[in-house]
Write a protein that holds these residues in place. Structure first.
Motif, mmCIF file in Angstrom:
data_model
loop_
_atom_site.group_PDB
_atom_site.id
_atom_site.type_symbol
_atom_site.label_atom_id
_atom_site.label_comp_id
_atom_site.label_asym_id
_atom_site.label_seq_id
_atom_site.Cartn_x
_atom_site.Cartn_y
_atom_site.Cartn_z
ATOM 1 N N TRP A 170 -10.415 -3.475 -6.646
ATOM 2 C CA TRP A 170 -10.358 -2.014 -6.677
ATOM 3 C C TRP A 170 -11.764 -1.402 -6.680
ATOM 4 O O TRP A 170 -12.011 -0.394 -5.997
ATOM 5 C CB TRP A 170 -9.583 -1.529 -7.890
ATOM 6 C CG TRP A 170 -9.631 -0.036 -8.018
ATOM 7 C CD1 TRP A 170 -10.412 0.705 -8.832
ATOM 8 C CD2 TRP A 170 -8.871 0.888 -7.230
ATOM 9 N NE1 TRP A 170 -10.188 2.040 -8.628
ATOM 10 C CE2 TRP A 170 -9.247 2.186 -7.643
ATOM 11 C CE3 TRP A 170 -7.910 0.746 -6.233
ATOM 12 C CZ2 TRP A 170 -8.704 3.333 -7.093
ATOM 13 C CZ3 TRP A 170 -7.360 1.893 -5.667
ATOM 14 C CH2 TRP A 170 -7.758 3.158 -6.093
ATOM 15 N N ASP A 174 -13.000 1.197 -3.983
ATOM 16 C CA ASP A 174 -13.392 2.541 -4.419
ATOM 17 C C ASP A 174 -14.808 2.896 -3.977
ATOM 18 O O ASP A 174 -15.111 4.064 -3.691
ATOM 19 C CB ASP A 174 -13.262 2.621 -5.935
ATOM 20 C CG ASP A 174 -13.383 4.034 -6.466
ATOM 21 O OD1 ASP A 174 -12.766 4.938 -5.862
ATOM 22 O OD2 ASP A 174 -14.090 4.244 -7.464
ATOM 23 N N TRP A 184 -7.475 -0.149 3.477
ATOM 24 C CA TRP A 184 -6.328 0.404 2.735
ATOM 25 C C TRP A 184 -5.219 -0.631 2.603
ATOM 26 O O TRP A 184 -4.646 -0.820 1.521
ATOM 27 C CB TRP A 184 -5.807 1.650 3.446
ATOM 28 C CG TRP A 184 -6.677 2.851 3.307
ATOM 29 C CD1 TRP A 184 -7.698 3.238 4.133
ATOM 30 C CD2 TRP A 184 -6.612 3.848 2.281
ATOM 31 N NE1 TRP A 184 -8.274 4.399 3.688
ATOM 32 C CE2 TRP A 184 -7.625 4.805 2.548
ATOM 33 C CE3 TRP A 184 -5.805 4.039 1.166
ATOM 34 C CZ2 TRP A 184 -7.843 5.916 1.752
ATOM 35 C CZ3 TRP A 184 -6.019 5.154 0.365
ATOM 36 C CH2 TRP A 184 -7.023 6.073 0.647
ATOM 37 N N ILE A 188 -3.674 -2.322 -0.825
ATOM 38 C CA ILE A 188 -2.240 -2.224 -1.138
ATOM 39 C C ILE A 188 -1.646 -3.616 -1.314
ATOM 40 O O ILE A 188 -0.865 -3.874 -2.239
ATOM 41 C CB ILE A 188 -1.503 -1.429 -0.040
ATOM 42 C CG1 ILE A 188 -1.900 0.047 -0.102
ATOM 43 C CG2 ILE A 188 0.012 -1.581 -0.171
ATOM 44 C CD1 ILE A 188 -1.398 0.867 1.059
ATOM 45 N N TYR A 202 1.038 1.935 -8.485
ATOM 46 C CA TYR A 202 -0.232 2.347 -7.898
ATOM 47 C C TYR A 202 -0.286 2.011 -6.407
ATOM 48 O O TYR A 202 -0.940 2.716 -5.624
ATOM 49 C CB TYR A 202 -1.403 1.693 -8.626
ATOM 50 C CG TYR A 202 -1.649 2.272 -9.992
ATOM 51 C CD1 TYR A 202 -2.303 3.486 -10.153
ATOM 52 C CD2 TYR A 202 -1.217 1.612 -11.141
ATOM 53 C CE1 TYR A 202 -2.519 4.027 -11.411
ATOM 54 C CE2 TYR A 202 -1.432 2.143 -12.403
ATOM 55 C CZ TYR A 202 -2.085 3.355 -12.534
ATOM 56 O OH TYR A 202 -2.288 3.887 -13.775
ATOM 57 N N LYS A 205 1.398 4.862 -4.731
ATOM 58 C CA LYS A 205 0.525 6.045 -4.777
ATOM 59 C C LYS A 205 -0.606 5.914 -3.766
ATOM 60 O O LYS A 205 -0.988 6.886 -3.103
ATOM 61 C CB LYS A 205 -0.037 6.220 -6.186
ATOM 62 C CG LYS A 205 0.992 6.645 -7.223
ATOM 63 C CD LYS A 205 0.380 6.729 -8.610
ATOM 64 C CE LYS A 205 1.431 7.118 -9.650
ATOM 65 N NZ LYS A 205 0.868 7.132 -11.035
ATOM 66 N N LEU A 206 -1.154 4.705 -3.650
ATOM 67 C CA LEU A 206 -2.225 4.460 -2.681
ATOM 68 C C LEU A 206 -1.707 4.636 -1.256
ATOM 69 O O LEU A 206 -2.404 5.174 -0.378
ATOM 70 C CB LEU A 206 -2.771 3.052 -2.880
ATOM 71 C CG LEU A 206 -4.175 2.770 -2.332
ATOM 72 C CD1 LEU A 206 -5.205 3.640 -3.011
ATOM 73 C CD2 LEU A 206 -4.516 1.299 -2.509
ATOM 74 N N ASP A 209 -1.503 8.284 -0.583
ATOM 75 C CA ASP A 209 -2.860 8.810 -0.390
ATOM 76 C C ASP A 209 -3.380 8.456 0.988
ATOM 77 O O ASP A 209 -4.068 9.267 1.654
ATOM 78 C CB ASP A 209 -3.763 8.233 -1.481
ATOM 79 C CG ASP A 209 -5.118 8.914 -1.540
ATOM 80 O OD1 ASP A 209 -5.216 10.061 -1.053
ATOM 81 O OD2 ASP A 209 -6.072 8.318 -2.083
#
Length: 582
Positions: A170, A174, A184, A188, A202, A205-206, A209
């Motif tokens: 992560w 980030d 991405w 995931i 998460y 959610k990713l 996004d």
């Protein structure tokens, strides 16, 4: 004119390498005879073909005789070793490359490692699950300033993920300034494969996004995402992801179709499972996913039907399929069908698998075939805790309390730490043998384990104390419960269905028996106690009548056991409990 023709030879020879029908070793031999291997361009092209076809020995021979190596030459050879998992030689070449460069002439000799060199090495670390080497390469990546490259970043995210370092994955994701679809998707996938349920939210959610930022997912993105939908409460999210696939035109091939069937099976979306099943070309993977989906949602008959289709279609099935379908037969208590599948498993040699044998023990136990369950257990070369628990449950459920306690003693003698379900079965065994002493010892163990507030444990304790004559203790257990279900109430009612016998209160016993039979008509206990009460009062006609009623209902009394033998067994287990510090 002749010079022009000779200078074009490397280009002409390179063009032949594009044809997969041509053996690159032929081009290699011709190039050597014509003296063209001095061309770095031709050597690199030939090297890349060797690596792409996993002809790593031929690639290394060419690499060793290439006179002018550039960064492409080194990177291609390093990548070749990394692809086949030979991380040792890949790292050796990388270090040799770094050692051979001349810092003040890096632009001239071109041996400055690039993003492809490092990225390929990190991929090799991921495949070898070598975190230590991966961290060392990461340090070099930072030193050479290529950590922001999307290919390198994606490789690092994947490497840390496969080595169990999701937090580090992560952090890299980030800190990467420009993220492409690979970055991405890799992140995931890292979250989805972590095995930690709290990270699966998460991942979704990713994914959202990613969509909001205008990054279009690919098939691999969805293949990872569908793993995170594992409960009925996530059915809505699963449908959203599937709908997004359809909207983006992502092809649902057979493999993706199998993954979607498995996803909807976990989420309880059986309508979607059936629709998908009708739309894909089935293979062994999709059939297995369908079978498991049916089982997870209580469609056990349909699960067995899928197994029969797999046999008809002559699919090569694995042990997981056999264990699953035996489990379906167990739930249905289809003994005959279970025996047929047992024969299939024997022919394929699958009965040596622990999961298949465990499923067979459970099947025979549920169907009352105690000796067959014992035989399967005895023939097992390897046993896990599920094996022991399955046989223990088999004994306990079928009224073989003494055998259950003996098996429990054997588990302790072999140094095993019984799980809560095994201990619960042992408590039930104490009920059938009226072994209060042993029941008290197991109760003490449960308190030490901190599992005394487990609902199934408390229900078992109520029944055990009641059947052993300790009504007050049973009542105390009941009163201490924070949660109760219908089994809890029935257990206490039966305990009191017993005090009526002591006091000869026939009318009260009849009322209690009537209420219990309304809730649990399959329970023979009310008939047995009413029969016993009338026998103790000398009303033999009534005793015979209740026995006949029980027989008409197809109910049987639990087999009797010797109190003396049970007590001896209890004392042995008590000694083991004490010695083992349990």
């Amino acid at each position: 004119m002749e010079c022009t023709r000779l200078s074009s030879l490397p280009d002409n020879l390179s063009s032949y390498l594009k044809c997969r029908a041509i053996d690159p070793r032929v081009v290699h031999g011709v190039s050597f005879r014509l003296g063209c291997l001095c061309s770095t361009f031709l050597s690199n092209n030939l090297l890349q073909v060797y690596v792409s076809r996993f002809m790593i020995v031929d690639a290394r021979k060419l690499f060793d005789i290439t006179p002018q190596r550039n960064v492409v030459t080194w990177s291609t050879m390093i990548s070749g070793y990394a692809q086949i998992g030979n991380l040792k030689d890949a790292i050796f070449l990388l270090r040799e490359m770094l050692a051979s460069r001349i810092p003040e002439k890096e632009d001239e000799n071109g041996l400055l490692p690039n993003k492809f060199t490092f990225g390929s090495t990190v991929v090799g670390c991921a495949r070898a699950n070598d975190l230590r080497t991966g961290v060392q390469i990461h340090c070099n990546i930072i030193k050479f300033g290529v950590e922001s490259d999307t290919f390198v970043a994606g490789a690092l995210i994947d490497m840390y993920s496969k080595c169990g370092k999701v937090k580090e994955s992560w952090n890299i994701f980030d800190q990467t300034p420009i993220k492409d679809v690979v970055s991405w998707t890799t992140m995931i996938t890292s979250l989805a494969n972590s095995g930690w349920h709290h990270l699966w939210d998460y991942a979704f959610k990713l994914f959202k996004d990613m969509i909001c930022r205008g990054i279009q997912p690919v098939g691999m993105t969805f293949a990872s995402l569908v793993k995170t939908f594992d409960a009925p409460m996530k059915l809505s999210q699963a449908k959203q992801a599937h709908g997004c696939m359809v909207k983006l035109g992502i092809e649902v091939d057979d493999l993706m179709g199998s993954a979607l069937i498995a996803m909807y099976g976990r989420c309880g979306g059986m309508d979607e499972v059936m629709r998908l099943s009708d739309r894909i070309n089935h293979d062994v993977v999709s059939r297995t996913s369908l079978l498991v989906a049916y089982m997870q949602n209580g469609f056990n008959v349909e699960a067995v039907d899928v197994f029969h289709k797999m046999i008809e279609e002559k699919f090569i099935m694995d042990v997981f399929v056999f264990a699953s379908v035996i489990g379906a037969c167990s739930i249905l208590e289809e003994l005959g069908m279970g025996k047929e599948i047992h024969c299939h498993a024997l022919r394929k040699g699958f009965t040596s698998d622990v999961s298949v044998s465990n499923a067979l023990i459970t099947l025979y136990g549920r169907c009352g075939e105690i000796r067959k369950a014992q035989r399967v257990f005895q023939l097992m070369r390897d046993r896990d805790m599920i094996s022991w628990t399955a046989l223990l449950t088999c004994y306990s459920q079928n009224g073989y309390g003494e055998e259950a306690l003996l098996l429990f003693r054997q588990m302790l003698q072999e140094g095993l730490s019984p799980p809560i379900f095994s201990i619960t079965s042992a408590i039930r065994a104490c009920s059938t043998t009226a072994s209060l002493f042993m029941g008290q010892q197991i109760h003490s163990r449960i308190v030490k384990m901190g599992s005394a507030d487990n609902l199934s444990v408390e229900n078992s304790l109520i029944t055990m104390y009641a059947k052993c004559g300790s009504i007050e203790v049973a009542k105390r257990v009941f009163n201490s419960m924070t949660n109760r279900d219908i089994v809890s109430w029935n257990a206490l009612i039966v305990a009191f269905l017993a005090s009526c016998k002591v006091h000869g209160n026939v009318e009260l016993a009849k009322i209690a028996a009537k209420n219990i039979l309304q809730v649990r008509p399959e329970d023979p206990t009310p008939y047995i106690i009413l029969s016993g009460i009338h026998a103790s009062m000398g009303v033999w006609d009534a005793k015979a009548r209740f026995r006949a009623m029980m027989k008409d209902q197809g109910l049987q009394k639990e087999p009797g056991r010797s109190w003396v033998e049970a007590q001896d067994c209890s004392e042995d287990i008590f000694d083991i409990l004490q010695v083992g510090g349990i």
